[in-house]
Design an enzyme around this catalytic site. Structure first.
Site, PDB file in Angstrom:
ATOM      1  N   GLN A 266     -10.220  -3.854  -3.247  1.00 53.46           N
ATOM      2  CA  GLN A 266     -11.727  -3.389  -2.907  1.00 53.46           C
ATOM      3  C   GLN A 266     -12.727  -3.854  -3.962  1.00 53.46           C
ATOM      4  O   GLN A 266     -13.931  -4.383  -3.303  1.00 53.46           O
ATOM      5  CB  GLN A 266     -11.777  -1.936  -2.480  1.00 53.46           C
ATOM      6  CG  GLN A 266     -12.910  -1.413  -1.803  1.00 53.46           C
ATOM      7  CD  GLN A 266     -13.169  -2.058  -0.663  1.00 53.46           C
ATOM      8  OE1 GLN A 266     -12.391  -1.807   0.418  1.00 53.46           O
ATOM      9  NE2 GLN A 266     -14.471  -2.416  -0.197  1.00 53.46           N
TER      10      GLN A 266
ATOM     11  N   ARG B 264       0.920  -1.176   0.092  1.00 57.99           N
ATOM     12  CA  ARG B 264       0.036   0.184  -0.082  1.00 57.99           C
ATOM     13  C   ARG B 264       0.706   1.028   0.036  1.00 57.99           C
ATOM     14  O   ARG B 264       1.632   1.454   0.978  1.00 57.99           O
ATOM     15  CB  ARG B 264      -0.992  -0.151   1.121  1.00 57.99           C
ATOM     16  CG  ARG B 264      -1.670   1.242   1.403  1.00 57.99           C
ATOM     17  CD  ARG B 264      -2.643   1.056   2.310  1.00 57.99           C
ATOM     18  NE  ARG B 264      -3.919   0.585   2.153  1.00 57.99           N
ATOM     19  CZ  ARG B 264      -5.038   0.639   2.495  1.00 57.99           C
ATOM     20  NH1 ARG B 264      -5.576   1.558   3.442  1.00 57.99           N
ATOM     21  NH2 ARG B 264      -6.325  -0.095   1.830  1.00 57.99           N
TER      22      ARG B 264
ATOM     23  N   ARG C 135     -13.813  -8.315   1.858  1.00 60.57           N
ATOM     24  CA  ARG C 135     -12.476  -8.129   1.554  1.00 60.57           C
ATOM     25  C   ARG C 135     -11.693  -9.346   2.026  1.00 60.57           C
ATOM     26  O   ARG C 135     -10.792  -9.851   1.333  1.00 60.57           O
ATOM     27  CB  ARG C 135     -11.944  -7.168   2.506  1.00 60.57           C
ATOM     28  CG  ARG C 135     -12.438  -5.822   2.235  1.00 60.57           C
ATOM     29  CD  ARG C 135     -11.919  -5.102   0.889  1.00 60.57           C
ATOM     30  NE  ARG C 135     -10.291  -5.151   0.679  1.00 60.57           N
ATOM     31  CZ  ARG C 135      -9.601  -4.293   1.104  1.00 60.57           C
ATOM     32  NH1 ARG C 135     -10.168  -3.231   1.780  1.00 60.57           N
ATOM     33  NH2 ARG C 135      -8.438  -4.213   1.158  1.00 60.57           N
TER      34      ARG C 135
ATOM     35  N   CYS D 143     -16.210   1.833   0.735  1.00 65.94           N
ATOM     36  CA  CYS D 143     -15.188   0.847   0.934  1.00 65.94           C
ATOM     37  C   CYS D 143     -14.749   1.122   2.293  1.00 65.94           C
ATOM     38  O   CYS D 143     -14.066   0.152   3.081  1.00 65.94           O
ATOM     39  CB  CYS D 143     -14.049   1.340   0.155  1.00 65.94           C
ATOM     40  SG  CYS D 143     -13.276   3.036   0.153  1.00 65.94           S
TER      41      CYS D 143
ATOM     42  N   ASP E 286     -17.248   7.287  -1.397  1.00 62.29           N
ATOM     43  CA  ASP E 286     -16.192   7.057  -0.810  1.00 62.29           C
ATOM     44  C   ASP E 286     -15.922   8.476  -0.168  1.00 62.29           C
ATOM     45  O   ASP E 286     -16.495   9.503  -0.431  1.00 62.29           O
ATOM     46  CB  ASP E 286     -14.941   6.990  -1.839  1.00 62.29           C
ATOM     47  CG  ASP E 286     -13.724   6.545  -1.137  1.00 62.29           C
ATOM     48  OD1 ASP E 286     -13.828   6.477   0.121  1.00 62.29           O
ATOM     49  OD2 ASP E 286     -12.695   6.512  -1.863  1.00 62.29           O
TER      50      ASP E 286
ATOM     51  N   HIS F  61      -7.431   0.700  -6.493  1.00 64.51           N
ATOM     52  CA  HIS F  61      -7.646   0.000  -5.302  1.00 64.51           C
ATOM     53  C   HIS F  61      -8.335  -1.404  -5.521  1.00 64.51           C
ATOM     54  O   HIS F  61      -9.658  -1.667  -5.417  1.00 64.51           O
ATOM     55  CB  HIS F  61      -8.691   0.828  -4.150  1.00 64.51           C
ATOM     56  CG  HIS F  61      -8.389   0.145  -3.015  1.00 64.51           C
ATOM     57  ND1 HIS F  61      -7.594  -0.892  -2.336  1.00 64.51           N
ATOM     58  CD2 HIS F  61      -9.314   0.370  -1.513  1.00 64.51           C
ATOM     59  CE1 HIS F  61      -7.879  -1.272  -1.338  1.00 64.51           C
ATOM     60  NE2 HIS F  61      -8.843  -0.352  -0.819  1.00 64.51           N
TER      61      HIS F  61
END
Ligand code: CP
Ligand code: NVA
Length: 303
Positions: free
Chosen positions: A135, A105, A290, A262, A223, A132
């Protein structure tokens, strides 16, 4: 030596492979629930490099590896030699001698690409400023659990043209859903991503009118307004305020529409409390998936 099976972005993996990873995740989830968990990764280790904060990604990857029989090494970017200037190439070569896969990340998408270039083990994108993909695997799994096949369905993105929006564009093409992007003109989805979607014949439409985008949607997703690393918080909130998901907008969607995020969320900013905590919200299933979707990714990468 065969090339490592990297999971860098959804547009970097074929549609058939993404579907088979998701199917694998669904099978692993069912087995885990029955107490008959597969352990295909016994003796394997995943290194995880975090240059940005994380709760879900960190815990779901660690638990996922352990459920599959493997182990993890967690590296805080600042606490490693990478954090004080050792090259990404050398870090990739070093880790490849110890572990069986690397998840990173990072703010810098080039680091992910360099890691993949020099590593001899699979590299997984655990979020960059650009995308991402893990996700999205969980999001597609969650959608299909609630609404059946996502192919041909309408998904509406309301908010920032950020890393999540980019991965939704990639997913729309790969999984065959229609994506309506409602984003402010000041915070657009990168043109090269939209060009890629158009070139691939994806059903992606762009508007600055959130009401228009929400009409007849099967899924509305948003988001946070200020992502990790964003500096201009006040200005961003001003641009994004007209894109808030509220009950009125949910009512414009299909009567069975669901809501996803998310997380982490900021209640009464990008989404009102009644929506995110309401009956159409599936965020806790999304959180759980996830784990299951990434178990599919891990098992595929290391198989
Ligand atoms: N959604 C997500 O990636 O959460 P974390 O930042 O907590 O990992
Ligand atoms: N867009 C958010 C996603 C967090 C999971 C961020 O990058 O901070």
């Amino acid at each position: 030596m065969t090339a490592p099976k990297h999971f860098l972005d959804l547009n970097d993996v074929s549609a058939d492979t993404l579907r088979s990873i998701l199917d694998l995740g669904v099978r692993l989830k069912a087995a885990q629930k029955l107490g008959k968990a597969d352990r295909p990764l016994v003796g394997k280790t995943l290194a995880m490099i975090f240059e940005k904060p994380s709760t879900r990604t960190r815990v779901s990857f660690e638990v996922g590896m352990k459920q599959l029989g493997g182990d993890v090494v967690i590296m805080d970017g600042q606490g490693t030699q990478l954090g004080r200037g050792e090259s990404v190439a050398d870090t990739a070569r070093v880790l490849s001698r110890y572990v069986d896969a690397i998840m990173i990340r990072t703010d810098d998408p080039q680091k992910l690409l360099d890691l993949a270039k020099y590593a001899t083990v699979p590299v997984i994108n655990g979020l960059t400023d650009d995308s991402h993909p893990c996700q999205l695997m969980a999001d597609v799994m969650t959608f299909e659990e609630h609404q059946g096949p996502i192919k041909g369905k309408k998904v509406t993105w309301c908010g920032d043209g950020n890393n999540m929006a980019v991965s939704f564009v990639h997913a729309a093409q790969r999984f065959g859903f229609s994506l309506s992007l409602a984003v402010p003109k000041e915070l657009p989805v990168p043109q090269k991503v939209l060009d890629w979607a158009a070139g691939e014949g994806a059903d992606v439409t762009l508007t600055h009118d959130a009401d228009e985008a929400c009409k007849d949607a099967n899924l509305i997703v948003t988001d946070c307004w200020v992502s990790m690393g964003d500096k201009d918080a006040e200005q961003r909130c001003e641009y994004l305020e007209p894109f808030q998901v509220d009950a009125r907008r949910m009512a414009l969607a299909h009567e069975n529409a669901i809501f996803m995020h998310c997380l982490p969320a900021h209640r009464d900013e990008e989404v009102t409390t009644d929506v995110i905590d309401g009956s159409q919200s599936v965020i806790w299933d999304e959180v759980e998936n996830r784990l299951h979707a990434q178990k599919g990714v891990l098992a595929w990468c290391m198989s």
